[in-house]
Write a protein that holds these residues in place. Structure first.
Motif, PDB file in Angstrom:
ATOM      1  N   ALA A  28      46.844  42.490  26.680  1.00  0.00           N
ATOM      2  CA  ALA A  28      46.496  43.449  25.627  1.00  0.00           C
ATOM      3  C   ALA A  28      45.039  43.860  25.721  1.00  0.00           C
ATOM      4  O   ALA A  28      44.697  45.033  25.517  1.00  0.00           O
ATOM      5  CB  ALA A  28      46.802  42.846  24.260  1.00  0.00           C
ATOM      6  N   VAL A  29      44.154  42.904  26.011  1.00  0.00           N
ATOM      7  CA  VAL A  29      42.733  43.211  26.164  1.00  0.00           C
ATOM      8  C   VAL A  29      42.529  44.106  27.367  1.00  0.00           C
ATOM      9  O   VAL A  29      41.826  45.123  27.312  1.00  0.00           O
ATOM     10  CB  VAL A  29      41.909  41.918  26.320  1.00  0.00           C
ATOM     11  CG1 VAL A  29      40.458  42.236  26.633  1.00  0.00           C
ATOM     12  CG2 VAL A  29      42.002  41.089  25.053  1.00  0.00           C
ATOM     13  N   PHE A  30      43.127  43.747  28.467  1.00  0.00           N
ATOM     14  CA  PHE A  30      42.945  44.485  29.711  1.00  0.00           C
ATOM     15  C   PHE A  30      43.399  45.934  29.579  1.00  0.00           C
ATOM     16  O   PHE A  30      42.750  46.862  30.076  1.00  0.00           O
ATOM     17  CB  PHE A  30      43.731  43.770  30.817  1.00  0.00           C
ATOM     18  CG  PHE A  30      43.714  44.477  32.140  1.00  0.00           C
ATOM     19  CD1 PHE A  30      42.593  44.432  32.946  1.00  0.00           C
ATOM     20  CD2 PHE A  30      44.824  45.176  32.577  1.00  0.00           C
ATOM     21  CE1 PHE A  30      42.585  45.080  34.169  1.00  0.00           C
ATOM     22  CE2 PHE A  30      44.823  45.827  33.783  1.00  0.00           C
ATOM     23  CZ  PHE A  30      43.696  45.772  34.589  1.00  0.00           C
ATOM     24  N   GLU A  31      44.521  46.153  28.909  1.00  0.00           N
ATOM     25  CA  GLU A  31      45.073  47.507  28.805  1.00  0.00           C
ATOM     26  C   GLU A  31      44.469  48.302  27.646  1.00  0.00           C
ATOM     27  O   GLU A  31      44.699  49.507  27.539  1.00  0.00           O
ATOM     28  CB  GLU A  31      46.593  47.440  28.636  1.00  0.00           C
ATOM     29  CG  GLU A  31      47.334  46.861  29.832  1.00  0.00           C
ATOM     30  CD  GLU A  31      47.344  47.793  31.033  1.00  0.00           C
ATOM     31  OE1 GLU A  31      46.715  48.863  30.969  1.00  0.00           O
ATOM     32  OE2 GLU A  31      47.983  47.443  32.043  1.00  0.00           O
ATOM     33  N   TYR A  32      43.712  47.651  26.783  1.00  0.00           N
ATOM     34  CA  TYR A  32      43.188  48.326  25.587  1.00  0.00           C
ATOM     35  C   TYR A  32      42.225  49.450  25.955  1.00  0.00           C
ATOM     36  O   TYR A  32      42.228  50.518  25.332  1.00  0.00           O
ATOM     37  CB  TYR A  32      42.484  47.299  24.703  1.00  0.00           C
ATOM     38  CG  TYR A  32      41.882  47.849  23.436  1.00  0.00           C
ATOM     39  CD1 TYR A  32      42.694  48.226  22.365  1.00  0.00           C
ATOM     40  CD2 TYR A  32      40.508  47.998  23.295  1.00  0.00           C
ATOM     41  CE1 TYR A  32      42.151  48.735  21.199  1.00  0.00           C
ATOM     42  CE2 TYR A  32      39.947  48.499  22.134  1.00  0.00           C
ATOM     43  CZ  TYR A  32      40.769  48.865  21.086  1.00  0.00           C
ATOM     44  OH  TYR A  32      40.219  49.372  19.928  1.00  0.00           O
ATOM     45  N   PHE A  33      41.397  49.242  26.964  1.00  0.00           N
ATOM     46  CA  PHE A  33      40.366  50.214  27.322  1.00  0.00           C
ATOM     47  C   PHE A  33      40.912  51.222  28.329  1.00  0.00           C
ATOM     48  O   PHE A  33      41.714  50.885  29.202  1.00  0.00           O
ATOM     49  CB  PHE A  33      39.144  49.488  27.881  1.00  0.00           C
ATOM     50  CG  PHE A  33      38.569  48.493  26.912  1.00  0.00           C
ATOM     51  CD1 PHE A  33      37.803  48.914  25.836  1.00  0.00           C
ATOM     52  CD2 PHE A  33      38.822  47.135  27.051  1.00  0.00           C
ATOM     53  CE1 PHE A  33      37.293  48.002  24.930  1.00  0.00           C
ATOM     54  CE2 PHE A  33      38.312  46.214  26.158  1.00  0.00           C
ATOM     55  CZ  PHE A  33      37.552  46.649  25.094  1.00  0.00           C
ATOM     56  N   ILE A  34      40.458  52.455  28.228  1.00  0.00           N
ATOM     57  CA  ILE A  34      41.091  53.543  28.978  1.00  0.00           C
ATOM     58  C   ILE A  34      40.458  53.808  30.334  1.00  0.00           C
ATOM     59  O   ILE A  34      40.894  54.677  31.063  1.00  0.00           O
ATOM     60  CB  ILE A  34      41.057  54.856  28.156  1.00  0.00           C
ATOM     61  CG1 ILE A  34      39.616  55.346  27.987  1.00  0.00           C
ATOM     62  CG2 ILE A  34      41.744  54.690  26.827  1.00  0.00           C
ATOM     63  CD1 ILE A  34      39.522  56.705  27.355  1.00  0.00           C
ATOM     64  N   GLY A  35      39.413  53.065  30.704  1.00  0.00           N
ATOM     65  CA  GLY A  35      38.680  53.381  31.921  1.00  0.00           C
ATOM     66  C   GLY A  35      39.405  53.011  33.207  1.00  0.00           C
ATOM     67  O   GLY A  35      40.543  52.550  33.213  1.00  0.00           O
ATOM     68  N   TYR A  36      38.703  53.230  34.326  1.00  0.00           N
ATOM     69  CA  TYR A  36      39.182  52.757  35.620  1.00  0.00           C
ATOM     70  C   TYR A  36      39.386  51.239  35.555  1.00  0.00           C
ATOM     71  O   TYR A  36      38.694  50.540  34.808  1.00  0.00           O
ATOM     72  CB  TYR A  36      38.147  53.066  36.711  1.00  0.00           C
ATOM     73  CG  TYR A  36      38.042  54.518  37.120  1.00  0.00           C
ATOM     74  CD1 TYR A  36      38.828  55.031  38.146  1.00  0.00           C
ATOM     75  CD2 TYR A  36      37.127  55.375  36.503  1.00  0.00           C
ATOM     76  CE1 TYR A  36      38.715  56.365  38.542  1.00  0.00           C
ATOM     77  CE2 TYR A  36      37.010  56.704  36.890  1.00  0.00           C
ATOM     78  CZ  TYR A  36      37.808  57.197  37.910  1.00  0.00           C
ATOM     79  OH  TYR A  36      37.684  58.508  38.292  1.00  0.00           O
ATOM     80  N   LYS A  37      40.313  50.713  36.372  1.00  0.00           N
ATOM     81  CA  LYS A  37      40.610  49.278  36.365  1.00  0.00           C
ATOM     82  C   LYS A  37      40.516  48.737  37.799  1.00  0.00           C
ATOM     83  O   LYS A  37      41.138  49.285  38.714  1.00  0.00           O
ATOM     84  CB  LYS A  37      42.019  49.007  35.819  1.00  0.00           C
ATOM     85  CG  LYS A  37      42.283  49.583  34.416  1.00  0.00           C
ATOM     86  CD  LYS A  37      41.536  48.826  33.357  1.00  0.00           C
ATOM     87  CE  LYS A  37      41.621  49.485  32.000  1.00  0.00           C
ATOM     88  NZ  LYS A  37      42.979  49.655  31.485  1.00  0.00           N
ATOM     89  N   LEU A  38      39.731  47.666  37.960  1.00  0.00           N
ATOM     90  CA  LEU A  38      39.627  46.981  39.249  1.00  0.00           C
ATOM     91  C   LEU A  38      39.969  45.511  39.064  1.00  0.00           C
ATOM     92  O   LEU A  38      39.385  44.842  38.206  1.00  0.00           O
ATOM     93  CB  LEU A  38      38.211  47.111  39.830  1.00  0.00           C
ATOM     94  CG  LEU A  38      37.879  46.220  41.045  1.00  0.00           C
ATOM     95  CD1 LEU A  38      38.766  46.584  42.240  1.00  0.00           C
ATOM     96  CD2 LEU A  38      36.403  46.336  41.416  1.00  0.00           C
ATOM     97  N   GLY A  39      40.910  45.005  39.848  1.00  0.00           N
ATOM     98  CA  GLY A  39      41.262  43.599  39.819  1.00  0.00           C
ATOM     99  C   GLY A  39      40.711  42.872  41.029  1.00  0.00           C
ATOM    100  O   GLY A  39      40.734  43.408  42.146  1.00  0.00           O
ATOM    101  N   LEU A  40      40.188  41.672  40.808  1.00  0.00           N
ATOM    102  CA  LEU A  40      39.685  40.819  41.885  1.00  0.00           C
ATOM    103  C   LEU A  40      40.489  39.529  41.881  1.00  0.00           C
ATOM    104  O   LEU A  40      40.630  38.901  40.834  1.00  0.00           O
ATOM    105  CB  LEU A  40      38.199  40.482  41.672  1.00  0.00           C
ATOM    106  CG  LEU A  40      37.238  41.628  41.403  1.00  0.00           C
ATOM    107  CD1 LEU A  40      35.868  41.080  41.018  1.00  0.00           C
ATOM    108  CD2 LEU A  40      37.115  42.520  42.635  1.00  0.00           C
ATOM    109  N   THR A  41      41.014  39.126  43.010  1.00  0.00           N
ATOM    110  CA  THR A  41      41.761  37.872  43.055  1.00  0.00           C
ATOM    111  C   THR A  41      41.913  37.393  44.490  1.00  0.00           C
ATOM    112  O   THR A  41      41.901  38.206  45.427  1.00  0.00           O
ATOM    113  CB  THR A  41      43.168  38.029  42.429  1.00  0.00           C
ATOM    114  OG1 THR A  41      43.825  36.769  42.421  1.00  0.00           O
ATOM    115  CG2 THR A  41      44.021  39.023  43.190  1.00  0.00           C
ATOM    116  N   ALA A  42      42.023  36.087  44.628  1.00  0.00           N
ATOM    117  CA  ALA A  42      42.379  35.510  45.925  1.00  0.00           C
ATOM    118  C   ALA A  42      43.868  35.212  45.984  1.00  0.00           C
ATOM    119  O   ALA A  42      44.428  35.059  47.061  1.00  0.00           O
ATOM    120  CB  ALA A  42      41.585  34.221  46.166  1.00  0.00           C
ATOM    121  N   THR A  43      44.508  35.148  44.819  1.00  0.00           N
ATOM    122  CA  THR A  43      45.909  34.738  44.754  1.00  0.00           C
ATOM    123  C   THR A  43      46.695  35.626  43.803  1.00  0.00           C
ATOM    124  O   THR A  43      47.008  35.245  42.680  1.00  0.00           O
ATOM    125  CB  THR A  43      46.011  33.275  44.273  1.00  0.00           C
ATOM    126  OG1 THR A  43      45.231  33.134  43.064  1.00  0.00           O
ATOM    127  CG2 THR A  43      45.498  32.316  45.311  1.00  0.00           C
TER     128      THR A  43
END
Length: 846
Positions: free
Chosen positions: A324-339
């Motif tokens: 819910a937090v992640f999708e709340y904001f309307i800007g560009y989205k970048l995810g960082l992960t190793a897994t």
């Protein structure tokens, strides 16, 4: 007026009020909502407006939301509850253009969209943006082309950060000094990090606004993210960035890193409740949990407050209410992960793994790739552990596989068998298995031998000779306490007078200030430092004993030993734990006596040891099924048919083994460039590999498919460095039939949009077959089709027809005697002949 219209109107009015919009002046503060010019409204008329908010005697009503100077800012297109807000999209666009408005809100009271006409498509929001937030957001005029055209080189971060140096050469010369990077935080982007940013620019050019960087632990995700932040801020495609982490200890770690890298240009803060503080910053760092607490993300933030949201350890930030937090904001989205987590892996909607009809939806929500707009499990950019090792940026482990007599039995199929007398005086036996170690089975002698083996074989610090910094992973907090106690007692005997019960430290959630302990360990001052050599600042405490902390995202480059004193069954957990040791390190960084340092060349960290006492590495190398259909967790609560623990209860619900234990086997294996199977399987790079191959690309372009297939079989498949096989590619594609290599390559090079299902191919083949059917056979077409499909897909039916054992049709589950009688006689023999001559049966195999 309808109830749905009235209900929607009430909800929209409340949302406007909650966000700070006003129909009427409040003291010296003017109203900032205006109806379209054909409609007038007095304060006394407010109730009348609710009768039918979509229509009045003078026509349709649109809300015009104004800025502080009373100029049009947002067009609010309101619909009744029974209508999709998007039906008013084009009408709202037209009205917004006429009012010189850039922003539109589409709402039916329950579902709301915010639409930036200069950026793209409407975006779902859960609350209306505040007036000041939209005003700030308007200051950013997005121009993706500026972002795409920005040049990225290795000095993109540092050139503007160190003006005290007179030239680029001076910076580079200084950076070559041992210890400089740690002391002065100077960073140059590595080639693979530059490639990641170029991939993001390519994605933006294609119109994407979500990106995923899948990068192995230790490859500098934060540095890469810092360059992305600068790219967006500098190109004026963002004015404020939110950097989300999922644990408290990572919050300060991320802030310190971003301050060191970007402070010359931008202000970075950790979010606190002082609203004015974060509003003055360009970069805001916070945990997902702090925004979720009391719904702060909705109460204190507007959907338009951030133009770029970066999620560190992205696979953890999209599950449950964190999403819910992640999708709340309307800007560009970048995810960082190793897994990343691929929850759509081999998912067949026709054969769900639960009875919950929402399973497909839940899997989609939890799938890291799809959340970040990356279809077919292909991230925007991928850089694996194997890549890092081959290019000299990371190190592979040395595996120490050690097993005691008891753990060997626990790992066996039979388990460790315990004989006991129950309360009724009856002799009983119970077998304990690997998964039950410590939680239901405790052996002090086993813990003793595990700790002794660890200390006697651990890598030593190359400067001081003491036990290298280590992390041990225990089963439980109780187990961690026992292990820390044993290690401290043994350290007293091994190094008399050097430690006062501060060799090993329990770092779990029960320990006060546990987060600070992890930071101190990384900074080399946990319970003191320089215990063996006064000029060498390394942590006095040498071992942290933990359970779940110090796994994801924990950065401590001088770790030399990892102890797995518990079974691990999750590949994600195993990769994260292993990643704590893969970073390289120059141990001279902590040596501050130039007289000692002069003329002495200490080797860089070239490996680290994983002490594996429960065959975890063997499990993930040989036993774990990487192609198993993933099942979602059961809802919380007692599992169906579950009963209480049975068996011997001696201490705290567990069996205590009071006998002795001995070390049964110990083997060391240095992992080479081929890596472990979990690395090869987890980071499938087949598409990238073949696309980059000029020979393959050229042959595909010219249609030389025999050459392509021969080359891939010869030069790409079954190579130890990549470990590709046709069978694994088929499994990864999650299609209900056997794909050909040509189909896979056609999909890779965009010649086909997707893989066709078995039924789609059957329909195509049948359409060819019945092209010459007679008009009088029209009624029999369904029966003919059933026979046609069954004959192709069922080996058993083909055998029955070919052997003419028609009596077997009576018990055939695929095609019955009744079905066969419904087929016109000429088709009963014609279909087998046609299939034999024209249909490749192998592509319909499962």
């Amino acid at each position: 007026m309808t109830n749905k219209e009235a209900a929607a109107r009430i909800k929209i009015n409340r949302l406007l009020e909650a966000a700070g919009w006003r129909f009427f002046p409040e003291g010296s503060t003017p109203a900032n909502i205006r109806l379209e010019p054909s409609v007038t409204l007095k304060s006394s008329d407010l109730d009348a407006l609710g009768d039918d908010f979509e229509k009045t005697t003078k026509g349709f009503i649109d809300f015009l939301l104004l800025d502080a100077r009373a100029f049009p800012l947002i067009v609010l297109e309101a619909k009744s509850e029974d209508k999709n807000p998007l039906v008013g999209k084009e009408q709202a666009r037209k009205y917004a253009r006429s009012q010189n408005c850039r922003f539109v809100i589409l709402s039916n009271g329950n579902l709301h969209y915010f639409w930036d006409l200069e950026r793209g498509n409407p975006y779902i929001i859960t609350s209306f943006p505040r007036p000041d937030s939209v005003t700030d957001y308007r200051q950013v005029t997005p121009d993706p082309q500026r972002l795409v055209d920005e040049e990225i080189s290795d000095d993109y971060i540092v050139l503007t950060q160190h003006p005290q140096y007179q030239s680029e050469a001076a910076w580079r010369n200084e950076a070559e000094r041992p210890g400089y990077i740690a002391a002065n935080k100077l960073r140059f982007l590595r080639p693979y990090q530059i490639r990641a940013i170029h991939k993001l620019q390519d994605a933006v050019k294609e119109g994407n606004d979500r990106f995923l960087f899948e990068m192995a632990t230790g490859t500098g995700k934060t540095l890469t993210a810092a360059a992305v932040i600068k790219l967006f801020l500098r190109s004026r495609n963002a004015s404020r960035v939110l950097f989300l982490v999922d644990r408290l200890e990572l919050e300060d770690q991320a802030r310190r890193a971003l301050v060191a890298l970007l402070s010359a240009d931008f202000r970075t803060v950790i979010y606190k409740e002082n609203r004015d503080d974060w509003q003055r910053a360009e970069i805001v760092v916070t945990t997902v949990q702090s925004l979720l607490f009391n719904n702060k993300y909705q109460l204190l933030f507007s959907p338009t407050d951030f133009d770029l949201v970066i999620s560190d350890e992205a696979h953890r930030s999209i599950g449950g209410n964190a999403r819910a937090v992640f999708e709340y904001f309307i800007g560009y989205k970048l995810g960082l992960t190793a897994t990343p987590r691929d929850y759509l892996k081999r998912f067949d909607k026709a054969k769900p793994t639960t009875r919950d009809p929402r399973e497909a939806e839940r899997r989609l929500l939890l799938d890291t790739y799809r959340t970040f707009g990356c279809e077919n499990s292909q991230p925007t950019y991928r850089y694996s552990l194997l890549d890092g090792v081959k290019e000299g940026y990371l190190v592979n482990p040395t595996i120490v596989d050690a097993r005691t007599g008891i753990t060997t039995e626990l790992l066996s199929e039979e388990g460790f068998v315990v004989s006991f007398t129950d309360d009724a005086g009856e002799d009983q036996q119970e077998a304990f298995k690997q998964r039950e170690f410590e939680k239901r089975f405790f052996a002090d002698a086993t813990n003793q031998i595990l700790c002794k083996t660890f200390l006697e074989n651990a890598l030593r610090d190359p400067v001081s000779g003491e036990i290298g910094k280590s992390i041990i992973f225990a089963v439980s907090q109780n187990h961690a306490a026992k292990l820390a106690q044993i290690l401290n007692q043994m350290a007293d005997r091994m190094f008399p007078g050097k430690y006062q019960s501060d060799f090993a430290v329990q770092v779990t959630s029960q320990i006060p200030d546990a987060q600070q302990l992890t930071i101190n360990f990384s900074n080399n001052n946990l319970l003191g430092s320089a215990n063996f050599l006064p000029a060498y600042k390394t942590s006095k405490a040498r071992v942290c004993v933990t359970v779940g902390m110090m796994t994801t995202g924990y950065d401590c480059t001088d770790i030399l030993n990892l102890g797995l004193l518990r079974p691990i069954f999750s590949p994600t957990d195993f990769i994260q734990i292993k990643g704590r040791g893969t970073r390289k390190h120059n141990f001279l960084e902590e040596l501050f006596d130039d007289s000692i340092k002069a003329g002495v060349i200490w080797p860089d960290k070239s490996t680290f040891k994983i002490f594996d006492f429960f065959a975890n590495c063997e499990y993930f190398e040989y036993e774990f099924n990487y192609d198993e259909v993933l099942k979602l967790p059961r809802p919380q609560g007692k599992a169906e048919g579950a009963t209480g623990d049975a068996g011997p209860v001696v201490i705290g619900g567990s069996y205590e083994h009071l006998g002795t234990d001995i070390l049964a086997t110990i083997n060391e294996e240095t992992i080479g460039y081929e890596g472990m199977k979990i690395d090869r399987m987890f980071f499938e790079k087949f598409e990238d590999t073949v696309r980059r191959n000029d020979v393959i690309a050229s042959a595909v372009e010219s249609g030389q498919w025999d050459r392509v297939i021969d080359y891939v079989n010869r030069e790409v498949f079954d190579k130890p460095e990549e470990y590709y096989t046709l069978d694994r590619l088929r499994k990864a594609a999650a299609v209900d039939r056997r794909l050909t290599l040509r189909e896979i390559l056609e999909k890779v090079f965009g010649l086909i949009p997707r893989f066709k299902s078995k039924d789609e191919l059957l329909e195509e083949e049948f359409a060819k077959f019945v092209a010459d059917a007679k008009p009088e056979e029209a009624e029999a077409i369904p029966a003919i089709k059933t026979y046609f499909k069954a004959y192709i897909t069922s080996d058993q039916l083909r055998h029955i027809i070919e052997s003419r054992d028609f009596t077997d049709l009576a018990t055939n589950p695929v095609f019955s005697t009744r079905d066969f009688r419904a087929v016109p006689k000429r088709y009963r023999t014609r279909i087998p002949e046609y299939v034999k001559d024209y249909v490749p049966l192998n592509q319909f195999a499962a």
